[in-house]
Scaffold this active site. Structure first.
Site: not given
Ligand code: GUN
Length: 317
Positions: A78, A122, A145
């Site tokens: 990311k 995350q 998100d």
């Molecule tokens: N863990 C697995 N997928 C995601 C996501 O799309 N966003 C976040 N913040 N954590 C995750």
């Protein structure tokens, strides 16, 4: 899609020639590399335009608690994508043993920081921290998100909002390849807040992609195979490698594989191979469209997150 990708898969997986014929005549890969690059190129151009007109540069703050291998990889990707697109990114790393109060404080600071447009924590978080509490704390205007109850509520009502990145990425793929969804029966396997539940809502909305009749299946579903066999579109999002086998899929189905499990593999330097929820080699020949793993939905998640971050910046400033 580039046939190069498919050929590589075929070579690696040692697929039979008869299967190859089948692949080339009927099935199309939904190629995450191509779609995500297209989306990211657009965001990159728009970001350059923002900068050239003296506007604010989008800024994503990512919070990583602990050092889980998969989470490390996702967050690193990311951050790298932010750099490539021309965003500012801040990575905040916190120890796995931190108290919840420290993470709360961190989020409050990011909410109050005018330079930060998007906040991403995350998941999963260590057991001592309530994910619900943390998600609820992120300001909805910075919720790139799309996990905050305000964002989810707006999504359910069909109002403009940040869509969760993985479901949003799936919609982008369906749109790019002009996959017909109206009136189709979509079966979603998995009901997580991150993928299963939101994609079931989005495929059901009165829009394109959407207008499906959606069945959501989960660990207590009876006759799962029979339900899957009725599906025009299957979204496999349960996190069990190779779960969806060819006997569960009808001819010409569209199969979206959201799984990305690390399966031990001594022949790999990393010690693992990435496996989707779909038994790709045997399911693909039956499909009209299918996403590969890797190179499918995972790449789209990032492209969607970048889109949300850009929009968060433009809406806020
Ligand atoms: N863990 C697995 N997928 C995601 C996501 O799309 N966003 C976040 N913040 N954590 C995750």
């Amino acid at each position: 899609m580039g046939t190069g990708y498919l050929l590589k898969q075929i070579r690696q997986q040692k697929i039979q020639t008869s299967d190859i014929n089948c692949y080339f005549c009927r099935m199309q890969i939904l190629d995450g590399k191509i779609v995500s690059q297209t989306v990211k190129n657009t965001i990159k151009e728009k970001t350059a335009l923002l900068k050239s007109t003296g506007k604010k540069t989008p800024h994503l703050a990512a919070v990583l608690v602990g050092s889980d291998g998969a989470s490390e990889t996702y967050v690193a990707s990311k951050v790298k994508n932010c750099e490539e697109i021309g965003f500012i990114s801040t990575l905040i790393r916190l120890d796995a043993s931190i108290e919840e109060s420290l993470l709360i404080e961190t989020i409050q600071k990011l909410n109050a920081d005018d330079d930060v447009d998007g906040i991403l924590v995350q998941l999963p978080l260590p057991g001592q921290i309530s994910e619900e509490k943390i998600i609820n704390l992120i300001h909805p205007n910075k919720d790139v998100d799309g996990f905050h109850p305000v964002s989810v509520g707006k999504m359910v009502q069909g109002l403009p909002t940040f869509l969760p990145a993985t479901p949003y990425g799936i919609l982008m793929m369906l749109e790019y390849y002009q996959v017909e969804t109206k009136g189709k029966h979509a079966v979603v396997i998995g009901r997580s807040n991150i993928v299963g539940r939101p994609i079931s809502i989005l495929l059901n909305r009165n829009a394109y992609p959407g207008n499906c009749t959606v069945t959501v299946c989960h660990s207590h579903t009876r006759n799962l195979k029979d339900i899957c066999l009725q599906a025009d579109i299957i979204v496999a999002a349960l996190g069990k490698p190779g779960f969806l086998t060819s006997d569960m899929v009808k001819e010409k189905a569209v199969v979206i594989d959201v799984g990305i499990s690390r399966v031990p593999d001594a022949t790999k330097k990393s010690g693992f191979t990435l496996k989707g929820d779909v038994d790709f080699i045997h399911v693909a020949p039956k499909c009209s469209f299918i996403t590969p793993v890797p190179g499918g939905v995972g790449l789209m998640t990032i492209a969607a997150l970048m889109t949300n971050t850009y929009n968060a910046c433009v809406l806020k400033n």
